[in-house]
Design a protein around this motif. Structure first.
Motif, PDB file in Angstrom:
ATOM      1  N   ARG A  22      16.667  -2.610   0.432  1.00 40.45           N
ATOM      2  CA  ARG A  22      17.431  -3.361  -0.561  1.00 40.45           C
ATOM      3  C   ARG A  22      16.566  -4.325  -1.364  1.00 40.45           C
ATOM      4  O   ARG A  22      16.965  -4.789  -2.427  1.00 40.45           O
ATOM      5  N   PHE A  23      15.343  -4.630  -0.876  1.00 39.72           N
ATOM      6  CA  PHE A  23      14.452  -5.562  -1.560  1.00 39.72           C
ATOM      7  C   PHE A  23      13.286  -4.871  -2.264  1.00 39.72           C
ATOM      8  O   PHE A  23      12.529  -5.513  -2.976  1.00 39.72           O
ATOM      9  N   ARG A  24      13.118  -3.569  -2.043  1.00 37.01           N
ATOM     10  CA  ARG A  24      11.903  -2.884  -2.515  1.00 37.01           C
ATOM     11  C   ARG A  24      11.662  -3.002  -4.009  1.00 37.01           C
ATOM     12  O   ARG A  24      10.588  -3.392  -4.435  1.00 37.01           O
ATOM     13  N   HIS A  25      12.651  -2.638  -4.822  1.00 39.18           N
ATOM     14  CA  HIS A  25      12.405  -2.632  -6.271  1.00 39.18           C
ATOM     15  C   HIS A  25      12.099  -4.032  -6.793  1.00 39.18           C
ATOM     16  O   HIS A  25      11.174  -4.203  -7.590  1.00 39.18           O
ATOM     17  N   ALA A  26      12.830  -5.036  -6.311  1.00 36.32           N
ATOM     18  CA  ALA A  26      12.567  -6.407  -6.740  1.00 36.32           C
ATOM     19  C   ALA A  26      11.162  -6.842  -6.324  1.00 36.32           C
ATOM     20  O   ALA A  26      10.449  -7.489  -7.102  1.00 36.32           O
ATOM     21  N   ALA A  27      10.743  -6.467  -5.128  1.00 37.04           N
ATOM     22  CA  ALA A  27       9.402  -6.825  -4.654  1.00 37.04           C
ATOM     23  C   ALA A  27       8.327  -6.126  -5.483  1.00 37.04           C
ATOM     24  O   ALA A  27       7.302  -6.723  -5.821  1.00 37.04           O
ATOM     25  N   ILE A  28       8.564  -4.862  -5.820  1.00 40.48           N
ATOM     26  CA  ILE A  28       7.596  -4.105  -6.624  1.00 40.48           C
ATOM     27  C   ILE A  28       7.482  -4.711  -8.011  1.00 40.48           C
ATOM     28  O   ILE A  28       6.384  -4.919  -8.531  1.00 40.48           O
ATOM     29  N   PHE A  29       8.623  -5.012  -8.643  1.00 41.57           N
ATOM     30  CA  PHE A  29       8.595  -5.622  -9.976  1.00 41.57           C
ATOM     31  C   PHE A  29       7.867  -6.969  -9.930  1.00 41.57           C
ATOM     32  O   PHE A  29       7.068  -7.286 -10.815  1.00 41.57           O
ATOM     33  N   GLY A  30       8.142  -7.757  -8.903  1.00 42.10           N
ATOM     34  CA  GLY A  30       7.471  -9.052  -8.767  1.00 42.10           C
ATOM     35  C   GLY A  30       5.966  -8.897  -8.620  1.00 42.10           C
ATOM     36  O   GLY A  30       5.193  -9.643  -9.225  1.00 42.10           O
ATOM     37  N   ALA A  31       5.546  -7.917  -7.827  1.00 41.59           N
ATOM     38  CA  ALA A  31       4.112  -7.684  -7.641  1.00 41.59           C
ATOM     39  C   ALA A  31       3.466  -7.244  -8.951  1.00 41.59           C
ATOM     40  O   ALA A  31       2.387  -7.729  -9.319  1.00 41.59           O
ATOM     41  N   LEU A  32       4.115  -6.339  -9.672  1.00 44.03           N
ATOM     42  CA  LEU A  32       3.561  -5.879 -10.948  1.00 44.03           C
ATOM     43  C   LEU A  32       3.513  -7.005 -11.974  1.00 44.03           C
ATOM     44  O   LEU A  32       2.559  -7.109 -12.739  1.00 44.03           O
ATOM     45  N   ASP A  33       4.531  -7.850 -11.979  1.00 42.64           N
ATOM     46  CA  ASP A  33       4.559  -8.979 -12.912  1.00 42.64           C
ATOM     47  C   ASP A  33       3.397  -9.943 -12.663  1.00 42.64           C
ATOM     48  O   ASP A  33       2.954 -10.631 -13.577  1.00 42.64           O
ATOM     49  N   SER A  34       2.916 -10.005 -11.427  1.00 42.90           N
ATOM     50  CA  SER A  34       1.853 -10.954 -11.092  1.00 42.90           C
ATOM     51  C   SER A  34       0.452 -10.395 -11.346  1.00 42.90           C
ATOM     52  O   SER A  34      -0.522 -11.146 -11.253  1.00 42.90           O
ATOM     53  N   LEU A  35       0.340  -9.110 -11.677  1.00 42.83           N
ATOM     54  CA  LEU A  35      -0.979  -8.536 -11.957  1.00 42.83           C
ATOM     55  C   LEU A  35      -1.490  -8.985 -13.319  1.00 42.83           C
ATOM     56  O   LEU A  35      -0.734  -9.103 -14.278  1.00 42.83           O
ATOM     57  N   ASN A  36      -2.777  -9.210 -13.385  1.00 45.17           N
ATOM     58  CA  ASN A  36      -3.451  -9.479 -14.646  1.00 45.17           C
ATOM     59  C   ASN A  36      -3.917  -8.156 -15.242  1.00 45.17           C
ATOM     60  O   ASN A  36      -4.111  -7.174 -14.513  1.00 45.17           O
ATOM     61  N   PRO A  37      -4.120  -8.092 -16.549  1.00 44.19           N
ATOM     62  CA  PRO A  37      -4.629  -6.860 -17.155  1.00 44.19           C
ATOM     63  C   PRO A  37      -5.908  -6.381 -16.470  1.00 44.19           C
ATOM     64  O   PRO A  37      -6.795  -7.177 -16.169  1.00 44.19           O
ATOM     65  N   GLY A  38      -5.950  -5.092 -16.180  1.00 46.15           N
ATOM     66  CA  GLY A  38      -7.093  -4.495 -15.502  1.00 46.15           C
ATOM     67  C   GLY A  38      -6.955  -4.438 -13.997  1.00 46.15           C
ATOM     68  O   GLY A  38      -7.712  -3.732 -13.332  1.00 46.15           O
ATOM     69  N   GLU A  39      -5.997  -5.156 -13.439  1.00 43.45           N
ATOM     70  CA  GLU A  39      -5.793  -5.130 -11.991  1.00 43.45           C
ATOM     71  C   GLU A  39      -4.881  -3.969 -11.611  1.00 43.45           C
ATOM     72  O   GLU A  39      -4.078  -3.504 -12.411  1.00 43.45           O
ATOM     73  N   GLU A  72       1.654  14.042  -1.215  1.00 38.33           N
ATOM     74  CA  GLU A  72       1.986  15.003  -0.176  1.00 38.33           C
ATOM     75  C   GLU A  72       3.267  14.546   0.502  1.00 38.33           C
ATOM     76  O   GLU A  72       3.555  13.351   0.539  1.00 38.33           O
ATOM     77  N   PRO A  73       4.040  15.481   1.060  1.00 40.69           N
ATOM     78  CA  PRO A  73       5.261  15.069   1.765  1.00 40.69           C
ATOM     79  C   PRO A  73       4.953  14.016   2.825  1.00 40.69           C
ATOM     80  O   PRO A  73       4.077  14.205   3.663  1.00 40.69           O
ATOM     81  N   GLY A  74       5.652  12.901   2.742  1.00 39.73           N
ATOM     82  CA  GLY A  74       5.485  11.823   3.712  1.00 39.73           C
ATOM     83  C   GLY A  74       4.315  10.902   3.429  1.00 39.73           C
ATOM     84  O   GLY A  74       4.136   9.919   4.139  1.00 39.73           O
ATOM     85  N   ALA A  75       3.516  11.201   2.423  1.00 40.59           N
ATOM     86  CA  ALA A  75       2.337  10.375   2.131  1.00 40.59           C
ATOM     87  C   ALA A  75       2.117  10.316   0.620  1.00 40.59           C
ATOM     88  O   ALA A  75       1.482  11.182   0.044  1.00 40.59           O
ATOM     89  N   ILE A  76       2.670   9.275   0.008  1.00 39.08           N
ATOM     90  CA  ILE A  76       2.545   9.082  -1.428  1.00 39.08           C
ATOM     91  C   ILE A  76       1.708   7.827  -1.674  1.00 39.08           C
ATOM     92  O   ILE A  76       1.981   6.768  -1.093  1.00 39.08           O
ATOM     93  N   VAL A  77       0.694   7.967  -2.514  1.00 39.79           N
ATOM     94  CA  VAL A  77      -0.125   6.812  -2.915  1.00 39.79           C
ATOM     95  C   VAL A  77      -0.226   6.865  -4.439  1.00 39.79           C
ATOM     96  O   VAL A  77      -0.644   7.871  -5.009  1.00 39.79           O
ATOM     97  N   ILE A  78       0.178   5.759  -5.072  1.00 42.10           N
ATOM     98  CA  ILE A  78       0.177   5.671  -6.532  1.00 42.10           C
ATOM     99  C   ILE A  78      -0.518   4.375  -6.940  1.00 42.10           C
ATOM    100  O   ILE A  78      -0.215   3.321  -6.389  1.00 42.10           O
ATOM    101  N   ASP A  79      -1.426   4.488  -7.902  1.00 39.71           N
ATOM    102  CA  ASP A  79      -2.013   3.284  -8.491  1.00 39.71           C
ATOM    103  C   ASP A  79      -1.212   2.903  -9.731  1.00 39.71           C
ATOM    104  O   ASP A  79      -0.986   3.736 -10.607  1.00 39.71           O
ATOM    105  N   PHE A  80      -0.784   1.646  -9.760  1.00 38.61           N
ATOM    106  CA  PHE A  80      -0.160   1.072 -10.944  1.00 38.61           C
ATOM    107  C   PHE A  80      -1.193   0.123 -11.548  1.00 38.61           C
ATOM    108  O   PHE A  80      -1.550  -0.876 -10.922  1.00 38.61           O
ATOM    109  N   VAL A  81      -1.683   0.441 -12.724  1.00 36.68           N
ATOM    110  CA  VAL A  81      -2.734  -0.345 -13.363  1.00 36.68           C
ATOM    111  C   VAL A  81      -2.138  -1.120 -14.528  1.00 36.68           C
ATOM    112  O   VAL A  81      -1.577  -0.538 -15.444  1.00 36.68           O
ATOM    113  N   ARG A  82      -2.287  -2.430 -14.471  1.00 33.64           N
ATOM    114  CA  ARG A  82      -1.765  -3.282 -15.543  1.00 33.64           C
ATOM    115  C   ARG A  82      -2.698  -3.184 -16.740  1.00 33.64           C
ATOM    116  O   ARG A  82      -3.903  -3.352 -16.620  1.00 33.64           O
ATOM    117  N   GLN A  83      -2.153  -2.873 -17.885  1.00 32.54           N
ATOM    118  CA  GLN A  83      -2.951  -2.714 -19.107  1.00 32.54           C
ATOM    119  C   GLN A  83      -3.075  -4.030 -19.847  1.00 32.54           C
ATOM    120  O   GLN A  83      -2.280  -4.898 -19.742  1.00 32.54           O
TER     121      GLN A  83
END
Length: 83
Positions: A22-39, A72-83
């Motif tokens: 129930r907290f995942r999307h809010a936590a993800i948005f908060g983390a992305l909002d705190s990234l500086n460009p290039g991070e 892969e099933p059960g193992a997803i890794v994604i880089d979100f890069v702040r532009q």
């Protein structure tokens, strides 16, 4: 002393498996909002978060680049890069 992380090659891990659903999307948005460009937030999950990726595209557009590192099933890794 204020610590500012502005290294263009900075990668910060975010393991969504340890966050209550129930907290995942809010936590993800908060983390992305705190990234500086290039991070990068390296996102780890047990399933492909397609609805989340749609929400991110709508919210951030070109401001966040999405790159799968592992898909892969059960193992997803994604880089979100702040532009």
């Amino acid at each position: 002393m204020n610590h500012v992380h502005t290294s263009p090659d900075a990668i910060y891990p975010f393991d969504a498996r340890g966050v209550a659903k129930r907290f995942r999307h809010a936590a993800i948005f908060g983390a992305l909002d705190s990234l500086n460009p290039g991070e990068t937030m390296r996102f780890v999950n047990d399933h492909d978060p397609l609805p989340l990726l749609q929400q991110l595209q709508m919210r951030y557009g070109e401001a966040v680049h999405i790159e799968y590192r592992q898909r892969e099933p059960g193992a997803i890794v994604i880089d979100f890069v702040r532009q």
